[in-house]
Design a protein around this motif. Structure first.
Motif, PDB file in Angstrom:
ATOM      1  N   SER A 104       3.154   7.829  -5.037  1.00 63.25           N
ATOM      2  CA  SER A 104       2.124   8.473  -4.229  1.00 63.25           C
ATOM      3  C   SER A 104       2.713   9.553  -3.335  1.00 63.25           C
ATOM      4  O   SER A 104       1.989  10.371  -2.780  1.00 63.25           O
ATOM      5  CB  SER A 104       1.389   7.431  -3.374  1.00 63.25           C
ATOM      6  OG  SER A 104       2.254   6.877  -2.407  1.00 63.25           O
ATOM      7  N   GLN A 111     -10.422   0.964 -13.638  1.00 60.68           N
ATOM      8  CA  GLN A 111      -9.382   1.161 -12.630  1.00 60.68           C
ATOM      9  C   GLN A 111      -9.564   0.172 -11.477  1.00 60.68           C
ATOM     10  O   GLN A 111     -10.618   0.138 -10.847  1.00 60.68           O
ATOM     11  CB  GLN A 111      -9.425   2.586 -12.079  1.00 60.68           C
ATOM     12  CG  GLN A 111      -8.470   2.854 -10.920  1.00 60.68           C
ATOM     13  CD  GLN A 111      -7.015   2.734 -11.320  1.00 60.68           C
ATOM     14  OE1 GLN A 111      -6.542   3.467 -12.183  1.00 60.68           O
ATOM     15  NE2 GLN A 111      -6.289   1.809 -10.708  1.00 60.68           N
ATOM     16  N   GLU A 147       0.816  -1.202   0.000  1.00 61.15           N
ATOM     17  CA  GLU A 147       0.000   0.000   0.000  1.00 61.15           C
ATOM     18  C   GLU A 147       0.856   1.260   0.000  1.00 61.15           C
ATOM     19  O   GLU A 147       0.420   2.329   0.376  1.00 61.15           O
ATOM     20  CB  GLU A 147      -0.938  -0.002   1.209  1.00 61.15           C
ATOM     21  CG  GLU A 147      -1.950  -1.125   1.122  1.00 61.15           C
ATOM     22  CD  GLU A 147      -3.108  -0.924   2.053  1.00 61.15           C
ATOM     23  OE1 GLU A 147      -3.216   0.164   2.629  1.00 61.15           O
ATOM     24  OE2 GLU A 147      -3.911  -1.845   2.199  1.00 61.15           O
ATOM     25  N   PHE A 153      -8.673   8.442  -2.896  1.00 65.42           N
ATOM     26  CA  PHE A 153      -7.312   7.921  -3.002  1.00 65.42           C
ATOM     27  C   PHE A 153      -6.560   7.969  -1.670  1.00 65.42           C
ATOM     28  O   PHE A 153      -6.621   8.953  -0.933  1.00 65.42           O
ATOM     29  CB  PHE A 153      -6.541   8.738  -4.043  1.00 65.42           C
ATOM     30  CG  PHE A 153      -5.101   8.322  -4.225  1.00 65.42           C
ATOM     31  CD1 PHE A 153      -4.778   7.204  -4.975  1.00 65.42           C
ATOM     32  CD2 PHE A 153      -4.076   9.049  -3.637  1.00 65.42           C
ATOM     33  CE1 PHE A 153      -3.457   6.816  -5.148  1.00 65.42           C
ATOM     34  CE2 PHE A 153      -2.749   8.677  -3.805  1.00 65.42           C
ATOM     35  CZ  PHE A 153      -2.438   7.557  -4.561  1.00 65.42           C
ATOM     36  N   GLY A 170       0.180  -1.583  -8.837  1.00 63.21           N
ATOM     37  CA  GLY A 170      -0.360  -0.500  -9.639  1.00 63.21           C
ATOM     38  C   GLY A 170      -1.824  -0.222  -9.385  1.00 63.21           C
ATOM     39  O   GLY A 170      -2.467   0.499 -10.147  1.00 63.21           O
ATOM     40  N   ARG A 171      -2.355  -0.779  -8.304  1.00 59.14           N
ATOM     41  CA  ARG A 171      -3.755  -0.529  -7.986  1.00 59.14           C
ATOM     42  C   ARG A 171      -3.913   0.733  -7.145  1.00 59.14           C
ATOM     43  O   ARG A 171      -3.077   1.053  -6.312  1.00 59.14           O
ATOM     44  CB  ARG A 171      -4.359  -1.717  -7.227  1.00 59.14           C
ATOM     45  CG  ARG A 171      -4.493  -2.972  -8.035  1.00 59.14           C
ATOM     46  CD  ARG A 171      -4.990  -4.126  -7.185  1.00 59.14           C
ATOM     47  NE  ARG A 171      -4.077  -4.426  -6.091  1.00 59.14           N
ATOM     48  CZ  ARG A 171      -4.244  -5.423  -5.233  1.00 59.14           C
ATOM     49  NH1 ARG A 171      -5.300  -6.203  -5.333  1.00 59.14           N
ATOM     50  NH2 ARG A 171      -3.367  -5.642  -4.275  1.00 59.14           N
ATOM     51  N   PHE A 172      -4.998   1.398  -7.375  1.00 54.32           N
ATOM     52  CA  PHE A 172      -5.424   2.559  -6.600  1.00 54.32           C
ATOM     53  C   PHE A 172      -5.907   2.023  -5.246  1.00 54.32           C
ATOM     54  O   PHE A 172      -6.848   1.249  -5.181  1.00 54.32           O
ATOM     55  CB  PHE A 172      -6.558   3.213  -7.389  1.00 54.32           C
ATOM     56  CG  PHE A 172      -7.242   4.405  -6.783  1.00 54.32           C
ATOM     57  CD1 PHE A 172      -7.141   5.652  -7.383  1.00 54.32           C
ATOM     58  CD2 PHE A 172      -8.071   4.276  -5.674  1.00 54.32           C
ATOM     59  CE1 PHE A 172      -7.836   6.745  -6.882  1.00 54.32           C
ATOM     60  CE2 PHE A 172      -8.763   5.361  -5.163  1.00 54.32           C
ATOM     61  CZ  PHE A 172      -8.639   6.602  -5.765  1.00 54.32           C
ATOM     62  N   SER A 228      -3.266   5.669  -1.604  1.00 52.61           N
ATOM     63  CA  SER A 228      -1.922   5.441  -2.145  1.00 52.61           C
ATOM     64  C   SER A 228      -2.022   4.525  -3.358  1.00 52.61           C
ATOM     65  O   SER A 228      -3.109   4.053  -3.708  1.00 52.61           O
ATOM     66  CB  SER A 228      -1.011   4.802  -1.086  1.00 52.61           C
ATOM     67  OG  SER A 228      -1.439   3.475  -0.806  1.00 52.61           O
ATOM     68  N   TRP A 229      -0.880   4.259  -3.998  1.00 51.52           N
ATOM     69  CA  TRP A 229      -0.783   3.217  -5.011  1.00 51.52           C
ATOM     70  C   TRP A 229      -0.116   2.019  -4.359  1.00 51.52           C
ATOM     71  O   TRP A 229       0.754   2.184  -3.507  1.00 51.52           O
ATOM     72  CB  TRP A 229       0.075   3.662  -6.198  1.00 51.52           C
ATOM     73  CG  TRP A 229      -0.470   4.808  -6.987  1.00 51.52           C
ATOM     74  CD1 TRP A 229      -0.007   6.091  -7.001  1.00 51.52           C
ATOM     75  CD2 TRP A 229      -1.580   4.780  -7.889  1.00 51.52           C
ATOM     76  NE1 TRP A 229      -0.760   6.868  -7.843  1.00 51.52           N
ATOM     77  CE2 TRP A 229      -1.735   6.088  -8.413  1.00 51.52           C
ATOM     78  CE3 TRP A 229      -2.461   3.779  -8.309  1.00 51.52           C
ATOM     79  CZ2 TRP A 229      -2.729   6.416  -9.327  1.00 51.52           C
ATOM     80  CZ3 TRP A 229      -3.453   4.104  -9.221  1.00 51.52           C
ATOM     81  CH2 TRP A 229      -3.579   5.405  -9.724  1.00 51.52           C
ATOM     82  N   ASP A 230      -0.498   0.804  -4.760  1.00 50.61           N
ATOM     83  CA  ASP A 230       0.223  -0.347  -4.234  1.00 50.61           C
ATOM     84  C   ASP A 230       1.225  -0.847  -5.271  1.00 50.61           C
ATOM     85  O   ASP A 230       1.334  -0.298  -6.372  1.00 50.61           O
ATOM     86  CB  ASP A 230      -0.732  -1.448  -3.757  1.00 50.61           C
ATOM     87  CG  ASP A 230      -1.413  -2.215  -4.883  1.00 50.61           C
ATOM     88  OD1 ASP A 230      -1.103  -1.975  -6.070  1.00 50.61           O
ATOM     89  OD2 ASP A 230      -2.267  -3.067  -4.576  1.00 50.61           O
ATOM     90  N   THR A 287      -2.058  13.805  -6.473  1.00 55.81           N
ATOM     91  CA  THR A 287      -3.063  12.933  -5.868  1.00 55.81           C
ATOM     92  C   THR A 287      -4.226  12.749  -6.831  1.00 55.81           C
ATOM     93  O   THR A 287      -4.834  13.730  -7.260  1.00 55.81           O
ATOM     94  CB  THR A 287      -3.582  13.535  -4.554  1.00 55.81           C
ATOM     95  OG1 THR A 287      -2.488  13.684  -3.645  1.00 55.81           O
ATOM     96  CG2 THR A 287      -4.642  12.638  -3.932  1.00 55.81           C
ATOM     97  N   ASP A 329       3.763   3.397  -2.442  1.00 56.15           N
ATOM     98  CA  ASP A 329       4.503   3.496  -3.689  1.00 56.15           C
ATOM     99  C   ASP A 329       5.113   4.888  -3.751  1.00 56.15           C
ATOM    100  O   ASP A 329       4.479   5.868  -3.368  1.00 56.15           O
ATOM    101  CB  ASP A 329       3.560   3.272  -4.877  1.00 56.15           C
ATOM    102  CG  ASP A 329       4.318   3.240  -6.186  1.00 56.15           C
ATOM    103  OD1 ASP A 329       4.672   2.144  -6.619  1.00 56.15           O
ATOM    104  OD2 ASP A 329       4.544   4.316  -6.757  1.00 56.15           O
TER     105      ASP A 329
END
Length: 247
Positions: free
Chosen positions: A35, A61, A30, A109, A116-118, A111-113, A40, A32
């Protein structure tokens, strides 16, 4: 301190931070670097397709719920009587029912994991928090490594009431994944074909055991996959779709 030395010190520190993220990205699903330094993303709203109990898709997404972890789509658990059941699919079905009751879903939002997921905080149109509901109803676990105990109270209620996963025995999803290194990564998983409860009225039964050649429809195959101990035998490639020639 000379200006050149300041620049060298800052550059060295930045290099260390970057190296840390590269070496530990697999342990920080969680978090990246993008982020931290990128813009954002705006909240995402729309009708959600359920991927599994902690992941949905809106407008293409993938969105991972922050702070919780649900059984994987291929994961099985034991119920109160010790019988094996597809807890991953049950979790996804519970999520689908919850989201269907109040559309659309909006995700803010976080973070990005590393896939690459939101990663977001998602709520139904009526304001109901998705992650908290899943944990409180025993369909997902508080993931203290990332939640800092945000859903500990909901989990305690579910455990005390022996609801959902807590009615029987199960392996924590993060432990299950560690023991199944061949499990497909989230980035390539497909939306699940959620089976509605109305299909129970069709008279399907787990007895006798059936093969795909003895099943007449995709809906019937999916019901067996979701409800019968032997149902996963119908899903040979483990993608969550039983008897694909029928679907």
């Amino acid at each position: 301190m000379p200006l050149r030395l300041v620049f060298v010190t800052v550059a060295a520190f930045a290099a260390l931070i970057t190296q840390f993220f590269i070496q530990h990205s697999d342990r920080l699903p969680e978090t990246d670097l993008a982020s931290w330094i990128g813009p954002t993303p705006a909240p995402i709203a729309g009708v959600a397709s359920v991927i599994d109990g902690d992941t949905i898709e809106i407008h293409g997404q993938r969105i991972r719920f922050t702070g919780i972890d649900a059984p994987e789509s291929r994961q099985y658990c034991d119920d109160a009587k010790g019988f094996e059941y597809p807890c991953g699919r049950r979790s996804a079905e519970a999520l689908d029912s919850f989201l269907s009751a109040s559309k659309p879903v909006q995700c803010t939002f976080v973070s990005w994991d590393s896939y690459g997921r939101f990663v977001g905080d998602c709520r139904r149109a009526d304001g109901g928090g998705v992650a908290s509901w899943m944990v409180e109803h025993g369909q997902a676990l508080d993931w203290p490594r990332y939640s800092r105990g945000a859903y500990a109270e909901q989990q305690a209620k579910a455990q005390a009431a022996k609801t959902g996963l807590w009615a029987g025995t199960f392996q924590a999803p993060w432990d299950w994944r560690a023991n199944h290194a061949d499990y497909a990564q989230p980035a390539i998983s497909k939306p699940l074909g959620i089976v509605g409860s109305g299909q129970v009225a069709q008279g399907y039964s787990c007895q006798p055991r059936r093969t795909c050649s003895q099943i007449s429809s995709c809906d019937e195959a999916q019901w067996y996959l979701s409800n019968c101990p032997w149902g996963r035998k119908l899903d040979r490639d483990g993608d969550g779709m039983a008897c694909e020639t029928l679907c």
